[in-house]
Enzyme design. Sequence first.
Site, PDB file in Angstrom:
ATOM      1  N   TYR A 124      47.598 149.378  43.189  1.00  0.00           N
ATOM      2  CA  TYR A 124      47.718 150.721  43.239  1.00  0.00           C
ATOM      3  C   TYR A 124      46.561 151.165  43.766  1.00  0.00           C
ATOM      4  O   TYR A 124      45.423 151.117  43.110  1.00  0.00           O
ATOM      5  CB  TYR A 124      48.230 151.260  42.120  1.00  0.00           C
ATOM      6  CG  TYR A 124      48.624 152.804  42.121  1.00  0.00           C
ATOM      7  CD1 TYR A 124      49.779 153.264  42.995  1.00  0.00           C
ATOM      8  CD2 TYR A 124      47.813 153.697  41.611  1.00  0.00           C
ATOM      9  CE1 TYR A 124      49.835 154.487  43.085  1.00  0.00           C
ATOM     10  CE2 TYR A 124      48.219 155.269  41.446  1.00  0.00           C
ATOM     11  CZ  TYR A 124      49.304 155.294  42.385  1.00  0.00           C
ATOM     12  OH  TYR A 124      49.628 156.835  42.474  1.00  0.00           O
ATOM     13  N   LYS A 150      57.656 156.815  37.250  1.00  0.00           N
ATOM     14  CA  LYS A 150      58.463 156.205  38.331  1.00  0.00           C
ATOM     15  C   LYS A 150      59.937 155.770  37.671  1.00  0.00           C
ATOM     16  O   LYS A 150      60.540 156.949  37.074  1.00  0.00           O
ATOM     17  CB  LYS A 150      57.848 154.881  38.286  1.00  0.00           C
ATOM     18  CG  LYS A 150      56.478 155.201  39.100  1.00  0.00           C
ATOM     19  CD  LYS A 150      56.182 155.714  40.261  1.00  0.00           C
ATOM     20  CE  LYS A 150      54.992 156.285  40.606  1.00  0.00           C
ATOM     21  NZ  LYS A 150      53.945 155.262  40.405  1.00  0.00           N
ATOM     22  N   ARG A 205      46.625 168.121  19.416  1.00  0.00           N
ATOM     23  CA  ARG A 205      45.844 166.915  20.348  1.00  0.00           C
ATOM     24  C   ARG A 205      45.914 165.712  19.608  1.00  0.00           C
ATOM     25  O   ARG A 205      45.670 164.656  20.296  1.00  0.00           O
ATOM     26  CB  ARG A 205      44.468 167.323  20.466  1.00  0.00           C
ATOM     27  CG  ARG A 205      43.546 166.481  21.481  1.00  0.00           C
ATOM     28  CD  ARG A 205      42.297 167.320  22.021  1.00  0.00           C
ATOM     29  NE  ARG A 205      41.702 168.440  21.504  1.00  0.00           N
ATOM     30  CZ  ARG A 205      40.908 167.983  20.431  1.00  0.00           C
ATOM     31  NH1 ARG A 205      40.847 166.977  20.135  1.00  0.00           N
ATOM     32  NH2 ARG A 205      40.425 169.157  19.737  1.00  0.00           N
ATOM     33  N   ASP A 241      49.469 145.896  34.777  1.00  0.00           N
ATOM     34  CA  ASP A 241      50.382 147.059  35.148  1.00  0.00           C
ATOM     35  C   ASP A 241      51.831 146.720  35.701  1.00  0.00           C
ATOM     36  O   ASP A 241      51.964 146.142  36.677  1.00  0.00           O
ATOM     37  CB  ASP A 241      49.482 147.674  36.538  1.00  0.00           C
ATOM     38  CG  ASP A 241      50.450 149.047  37.094  1.00  0.00           C
ATOM     39  OD1 ASP A 241      51.333 149.431  36.544  1.00  0.00           O
ATOM     40  OD2 ASP A 241      49.526 149.886  37.777  1.00  0.00           O
TER      41      ASP A 241
END
Length: 372
Positions: free
Chosen positions: A104, A198, A52, A173
């Site tokens: 978005y 993407k 983790r 972004d």
Amino acid sequence: MVPMDPHTSLPAEMLHHRVADLPAGVPIALPLTPASTFALPGTTDAPFTYGRAGTPTWSALEQALGLLEQAETVVVPSGMAAISAVLLTHLTSGDRVLLPCDGYYATRSLAERFLVPAGIEVVLRPTAEYAEQDLTGVALVLLETPSNPGLDLCDIAEVSARAHSAGALVVVDNTTLTPFGQRPLDLGADVVVASDTKAPNGHSDALLGHVASRRPAVLERVREWRTLAGGIPGQLETWLVHRGLETLELRVDRMCTSAQVLAERLTEHPAVQSVVHPGLADHPQRELAARQMARAGSLIGITLADEDAAERFLAAARLVVPATSFGGVHTSGERRARWGDAVPGGFVRLSVGCEPTEALWQDLDAALRAQS
Ligand SMILES: *Cc1c(COP(=O)(O)O)cnc(C)c1O
């Protein structure tokens, strides 16, 4: 468009970042290493201790992405994980945050469902009006340029300078363009968030995201958030994106070159009412696009007569996969009004993929003629 001179060697450095001094007999490809725990004989002072907190596969991808961003990078399980990690670690009750109302949709939903109830004031403005926005009292500005799906722009350098005078952190972004299309940190932004689901992965088979910044304190918070909130990238997804990244420059080049050619030809097509693409001479912010972006991107917005015409076009096009998302090797498209975007019913967002340009054009042309 601006040539990308200062950064032409980055794809080569990225390709060779871990193969330069490999001992004989070691694989050239990055090994996929599934591991939750690491040997710690008599010490906890080791590069990896528990999965983790860090893994060799995350480190390899963070180095590769860090080279492209020219900034320290933290990988997270999705684009939304990148956005939420930055917003949730840098905003507190009483703060004001500026978000795009045309960006978005999940970012706005996150703000509405989790930031507003936590006492954070959320201000929504259109991307094209960011430069005129009063930023007094704003703690964080998140911008998305080009906006999606409208493909409006805002001046990153100008917004960053004004936000910094107001004491705000500037987060961009950069999903639609990738570092090969636009370099927000070089333009003055503090943080880049991106969905590697993407174009960076590009093969429609993994979700991932990253946060990059030249401010160590920002990344320290995000890394701590990843370890303590516990949402962590899977090793297979990380490995797939590392592999995808090796061809990102090639794919972005093909996708953006094709998009430019197709956008210009679609403008002339009798069945198309209007076309939006930042590389077109009639884009309202053409001059800003040329100054700020190395590539105009692989997204094209086309408006057909109505919803029916758009659906018939999508059904007739053999090389356009009817799907949401973008940046994959397969060209895809959809009517954005079906998700409630503020666009006409006949508006189709095309994500141009890696097919040969002329094959794509013939297919689009035939599908448009079939429905007109
Ligand atoms: C897809 C996308 C996201 C979210 O990415 P996920 O990997 O799906 O979480 C964020 N911002 C933009 C601009 C996107 O296109």
